[in-house]
Design an enzyme around this catalytic site. Structure first.
Site, short mmCIF file in Angstrom:
data_model
loop_
_atom_site.label_atom_id
_atom_site.label_comp_id
_atom_site.label_asym_id
_atom_site.label_seq_id
_atom_site.Cartn_x
_atom_site.Cartn_y
_atom_site.Cartn_z
N HIS A 199 0.83 -1.21 0.00
CA HIS A 199 0.00 0.00 0.00
C HIS A 199 0.87 1.26 0.00
O HIS A 199 0.55 2.25 -0.69
CB HIS A 199 -0.92 -0.02 1.22
CG HIS A 199 -1.70 1.23 1.41
ND1 HIS A 199 -1.46 2.13 2.42
CD2 HIS A 199 -2.74 1.77 0.69
CE1 HIS A 199 -2.29 3.14 2.34
NE2 HIS A 199 -3.08 2.95 1.31
N GLU A 223 2.07 1.89 -3.42
CA GLU A 223 0.98 2.46 -4.23
C GLU A 223 1.00 3.99 -4.12
O GLU A 223 0.87 4.70 -5.12
CB GLU A 223 -0.36 1.90 -3.77
CG GLU A 223 -1.56 2.54 -4.45
CD GLU A 223 -2.78 2.63 -3.54
OE1 GLU A 223 -3.38 3.72 -3.45
OE2 GLU A 223 -3.13 1.61 -2.92
N HIS A 224 1.16 4.49 -2.91
CA HIS A 224 1.26 5.95 -2.72
C HIS A 224 2.49 6.52 -3.42
O HIS A 224 2.42 7.57 -4.07
CB HIS A 224 1.33 6.28 -1.23
CG HIS A 224 0.01 6.27 -0.54
ND1 HIS A 224 -0.52 7.38 0.09
CD2 HIS A 224 -0.92 5.29 -0.37
CE1 HIS A 224 -1.70 7.09 0.61
NE2 HIS A 224 -1.95 5.81 0.36
N GLU A 261 -3.49 7.90 7.68
CA GLU A 261 -4.62 7.20 7.07
C GLU A 261 -5.07 6.03 7.95
O GLU A 261 -6.26 5.81 8.14
CB GLU A 261 -4.22 6.69 5.68
CG GLU A 261 -5.34 5.97 4.95
CD GLU A 261 -4.91 5.47 3.58
OE1 GLU A 261 -5.64 4.65 3.00
OE2 GLU A 261 -3.84 5.90 3.09
#
Length: 442
Positions: free
Chosen positions: A70, A73-74, A150
């Site tokens: 993840h 992905e950022h 997040e």
């Protein structure tokens, strides 16, 4: 007035008759470097969606590095050899388009939706970041703070999300499906550009990717553009196999209770290990999907809702679900939210009785026909949206299914028999399950 139940066959025929005439059969290609390409032609609007799916997700992370899929992905929205940090999304926006990305346990996907005459620019940029990411030019440390924030906002601030995280961690004793996609906080805090660079160089390669182009595009044109922009990227000859730790036989059910003052309405949730869809053999998974539709579904078709909410009045809501599009294991879920005055044990017992009686009494054919119609209607409505079709096919191919498997799924669902459904229900083994109570403080 005609009974509502008699309208379902008519409605199904209407839905079939209104299937978009321009929804075409997807076409599948494979480039010399191993990149799979699927083109879905849909000329009703001058827009196109590009989605690139990498067959790598949270379940492929090394121990101690949870959240790296993840996090990467950022980071893919940072700098490359040819683009400055943030330039990718700024360019998409300047063309009047939209872009985003998402990570699962089994895949990571990036997508853009733009006017069809901007497709080549999207391919050029996406191919660039497949191979040219430059973390040494990127502000990667603040982005780690972003994913930590997040986690705090979308997970730790919500008791139901924390509860679900703990449920999966208890269900999977050895497999990485028990690790949250966003990662454990203490491991996320250790992620850096070196770990991200290694993960990127290992898994982001054309022979580990599926490219979906859907919308106002000709298949031959899409293939030519893909060969021009993705074709020169070399395959990774050292791409590792998906060697994940598997689940051992499970012999004892697990239980947990989470109390939190923020919980407004308590509920009981249960997760079972279940089969996943398998290439060339999807009937067992399809039986679980139809079972979930019968037990859960809508208020009109749901066995649990009708019995527990309307007949017995012990619940405010009751549900069932199945997640079977996965590389290794599916998950079947049941749940009940007690009505006022009904304690958690009473609610759980009522849920168990309803399931046992369903297995004992068999499948109601009228309800089965409703569920079949609803499943088929959902697929037909999906045909009306090129991006939805791209997302479904991409997830299927990224988890090891073929295009033929993806296209035949609805027909298999329609063909599942009552005996197969009951066989699936009997496979729900409490020894391979976790039951959780989410409650407020005492």
């Amino acid at each position: 007035m005609r009974p509502l139940t008699r309208l379902f066959p008519v409605l199904a025929l209407v839905l079939l008759a209104t299937l978009p005439a321009r929804a075409t059969t997807p076409q599948h290609f494979t480039l010399d470097n191993g990149l799979e390409l699927v083109v879905i032609e849909d000329r009703r609007a001058p827009v196109v969606t590009q989605m690139i799916w990498y067959r790598v997700g949270a379940a492929d992370e090394a121990p101690g590095q949870s959240g790296i899929a993840h996090y990467l992905e950022h980071l893919l929205f940072k700098a490359t050899d040819t683009m400055e940090q943030g330039e990718f999304s700024a360019t998409v926006e300047a063309q009047g388009g939209r872009d985003n990305a998402f990570t699962s346990w089994d895949y990571t996907a990036y997508h853009q939706r733009v006017a069809s005459d901007r497709l080549e620019l999207m391919m050029q940029m996406e191919a660039d970041r497949m191979v040219n990411l430059r973390l040494d030019r990127s502000d990667w440390l603040p982005e780690r703070a972003v994913i930590l924030e997040e986690r705090g906002q979308v997970l730790e601030s919500r008791p139901d999300a924390v509860f679900n995280e703990q449920m999966r961690a208890a269900l999977f004793q050895n497999h990485r499906y028990g690790v949250p996609i966003i990662g454990w906080r203490h491991e996320m805090e250790q992620l850096d550009d070196v770990i991200a660079e290694s993960f990127y160089r290992t898994h982001y390669a054309p022979n580990n990717a599926v490219l979906i182009i859907a919308g106002d595009v000709d298949a031959a044109q899409a293939l030519e553009l893909a060969q021009r922009h993705y074709g020169p990227i070399p395959a990774n000859p050292d791409l590792p196999p998906r060697a994940r730790p598997q689940e051992p036989p499970q012999h004892a059910e697990r239980r947990l209770t989470l109390r939190d003052a923020r919980v407004g309405q308590p509920y009981v949730s249960r997760l079972y290990l279940a089969p996943s869809r398998q290439a060339g053999d999807q009937r067992e998974a399809a039986a679980f999907q139809v079972l979930a539709g019968l037990l859960g579904g809508s208020a009109q078709t749901s066995v649990l809702e009708r019995r527990l909410t309307y007949d017995e009045g012990v619940s405010l809501s009751a549900w069932a679900g199945y997640m079977g599009t996965a590389v290794d294991h599916g998950v079947f879920s049941l749940g009940i939210m007690p009505a006022p005055g009904v304690d958690m044990q009473e609610a759980e017992d009522a849920l168990d009785r309803a399931l046992a009686d369903f297995i004992e009494n068999g499948v109601d054919m009228e309800q089965l026909e409703r569920v079949r119609m609803m499943l088929r209607a959902a697929v037909i409505y999906e045909q009306d949206n090129a991006t939805s079709r791209a997302r479904t096919i991409g997830a299927d191919l990224a988890t090891g299914l073929t295009l033929e498997d993806s296209q035949s799924w609805i027909d298999i669902l329609q063909d599942i028999t009552p005996d197969e459904i009951l066989a699936a229900a009997r496979q729900l083994d409490r020894r391979a399950s976790v039951t959780g109570w989410l409650m407020g403080e005492e």
